[in-house]
Scaffold this active site. Structure first.
Site, PDB file in Angstrom:
ATOM      1  CG  ASP A  73      -6.638  -1.405  -1.027  1.00 27.43           C
ATOM      2  OD1 ASP A  73      -5.845  -1.378  -0.062  1.00 27.43           O
ATOM      3  OD2 ASP A  73      -7.377  -2.381  -1.271  1.00 27.43           O
ATOM      4  NE  ARG A 126     -11.141 -12.062   6.263  1.00 24.30           N
ATOM      5  CZ  ARG A 126      -9.915 -11.599   6.157  1.00 24.30           C
ATOM      6  NH1 ARG A 126      -9.303 -11.607   4.995  1.00 24.30           N
ATOM      7  NH2 ARG A 126      -9.293 -11.113   7.204  1.00 24.30           N
TER       8      ARG A 126
HETATM    9  C1  LIG Z   1      -3.451  -4.772   5.994  1.00 23.14           C
HETATM   10  S1  LIG Z   1      -3.884  -3.568   4.795  1.00 23.14           S
HETATM   11  C2  LIG Z   1      -2.450  -2.530   4.814  1.00 23.14           C
HETATM   12  C3  LIG Z   1      -2.795  -1.063   4.814  1.00 23.14           C
HETATM   13  C4  LIG Z   1      -1.605  -0.107   4.924  1.00 23.14           C
HETATM   14  N1  LIG Z   1      -0.686  -0.289   3.833  1.00 23.14           N
HETATM   15  C5  LIG Z   1      -0.908  -0.278   6.243  1.00 23.14           C
HETATM   16  O1  LIG Z   1       0.197  -0.825   6.286  1.00 23.14           O
HETATM   17  O2  LIG Z   1      -1.460   0.121   7.277  1.00 23.14           O
HETATM   18  C6  LIG Z   1      -3.633  -4.508   3.272  1.00 23.14           C
HETATM   19  C7  LIG Z   1      -4.341  -3.872   2.066  1.00 23.14           C
HETATM   20  O3  LIG Z   1      -3.833  -4.500   0.884  1.00 23.14           O
HETATM   21  C8  LIG Z   1      -4.903  -4.558  -0.044  1.00 23.14           C
HETATM   22  N2  LIG Z   1      -4.582  -5.565  -1.087  1.00 23.14           N
HETATM   23  C9  LIG Z   1      -4.599  -6.920  -0.989  1.00 23.14           C
HETATM   24  N3  LIG Z   1      -4.263  -7.469  -2.172  1.00 23.14           N
HETATM   25  C10 LIG Z   1      -4.026  -6.447  -3.024  1.00 23.14           C
HETATM   26  C11 LIG Z   1      -3.646  -6.370  -4.393  1.00 23.14           C
HETATM   27  N4  LIG Z   1      -3.448  -7.474  -5.130  1.00 23.14           N
HETATM   28  N5  LIG Z   1      -3.497  -5.157  -4.961  1.00 23.14           N
HETATM   29  C12 LIG Z   1      -3.701  -4.022  -4.230  1.00 23.14           C
HETATM   30  N6  LIG Z   1      -4.069  -4.032  -2.935  1.00 23.14           N
HETATM   31  C13 LIG Z   1      -4.225  -5.228  -2.339  1.00 23.14           C
HETATM   32  C14 LIG Z   1      -6.112  -4.901   0.802  1.00 23.14           C
HETATM   33  O4  LIG Z   1      -7.329  -4.567   0.158  1.00 23.14           O
HETATM   34  C15 LIG Z   1      -5.839  -4.092   2.076  1.00 23.14           C
HETATM   35  O5  LIG Z   1      -6.517  -2.859   2.060  1.00 23.14           O
END
Ligand SMILES: C[S@@+](CC[C@H](N)C(=O)[O-])C[C@H]1O[C@@H](n2cnc3c(N)ncnc32)[C@H](O)[C@@H]1O
Length: 280
Positions: A152, A43
């Site tokens: 996000d 990554r």
């Molecule tokens: C796997 S996706 C989940 C998307 C959606 N909630 C779903 O369930 O389909 C996880 C998301 O969490 C975000 N993320 C990770 N760490 C985070 C943080 N500390 N604060 C906010 N978002 C975060 C990532 O950028 C990513 O877009």
């Protein structure tokens, strides 16, 4: 110790992995176990190259300077997992249409406000699915004080989400009647959300593990498939903060493999495997 790398690939040592791991934890709360050493390389190596560095060591020195702050944000974006889909975990959207939105509509029609939160919205399929459910159960929602906060940590996915444009093949997960009601053809093989539904979501960059600028509470919070990337202490802190942001009787929806540990339920009652209700 150098990893298996070929010519032109940046140097990557165990110490570099430990450093990236510490940064991910400190900046975003994201925890990488030892088994993710290669994943971290795949990554981050592109960022190292694009930023013009020959080694992780020199790149990481740079991102930790004041001038490297922008690159630090790009590094955190590179470390996030953004897999998502429309109407992922359908029971949450049925619950929304049948229970949450009718109550929210009554509250709003009586002069109150209606707030929902998609707390790790990725590329937007989750908040747009929430918006379609709101429109189905409460068609005149855009004429009222109803908002879906969609946040996000990753600015790139938030920009994608805000555009509300998706390839037709990705929109296949949307029921046909909703697709024809809320989307129009866009460009070559795309679909775009159109009409009043576009007034419902408000997209913002927000780190769940930093301060939250918004005020007020929510009828429902979707915090799904994100705490799986956090360690136990970070998860617990987050559950408490989310519970504080729910209306009495409000709902927290979590991912299919996530649970609020009973010791941190903080007034949340589990009413379905991945749905919690805050006590009234
Ligand atoms: C796997 S996706 C989940 C998307 C959606 N909630 C779903 O369930 O389909 C996880 C998301 O969490 C975000 N993320 C990770 N760490 C985070 C943080 N500390 N604060 C906010 N978002 C975060 C990532 O950028 C990513 O877009």
């Amino acid at each position: 110790m150098n990893d298996m790398r070929s010519a032109g690939e940046p140097d990557y040592t165990d110490a570099d992995f430990q450093r990236v791991r510490r940064i991910a934890q400190d900046e975003a709360g994201i925890y990488f176990p030892d088994t993710k050493r290669t994943l971290v390389y795949s990554r981050v190596s592109r960022r190292v190259r694009e930023a013009g560095h020959a080694s992780f060591h020199s790149y990481l020195d740079f991102v930790q300077t004041v001038g490297g702050r922008g690159e630090m944000e790009r590094l955190i974006c590179a470390l996030t997992t953004n897999v998502t889909n429309f109407f992922r975990e359908k029971t949450h959207f049925m619950h929304l249409e049948e229970i949450v939105v009718p109550k929210l509509a009554a509250q709003v029609r009586a002069g109150g406000r209606g707030r929902l939160w998609s707390a790790a919205c990725s590329t937007g399929q989750e908040p747009w699915s929430i918006a379609m459910s709101v429109m189905t159960a409460f068609p005149d929602a855009p004429a009222h004080d109803v908002r879906i906060l969609a946040t996000d940590i990753n600015a790139d996915v938030v920009a994608h989400a805000a555009a509300g444009i998706y390839p037709t093949v990705e929109a296949e997960a949307i029921p046909a009647e909703k697709k024809s009601q809320f989307m129009e053809p866009h460009g070559d093989g795309g679909l775009r959300f159109t009409g009043g539904i576009r007034n419902l979501p408000a997209f913002r960059v927000l780190n769940l593990n930093a301060n939250w600028p918004m005020k007020g509470t929510f009828s429902a919070i979707f915090c799904r498939n994100v705490v799986i990337y956090f360690d136990e202490a970070t998860r617990e802190r987050l559950w408490h903060r989310l519970a504080d942001r729910l209306d009495p009787g409000g709902f927290l929806c979590v991912g299919h493999s996530e649970r609020v540990a009973s010791k941190s339920q903080c007034g949340l009652e589990q009413i379905a495997p991945t749905i919690y209700r805050k006590e009234s």
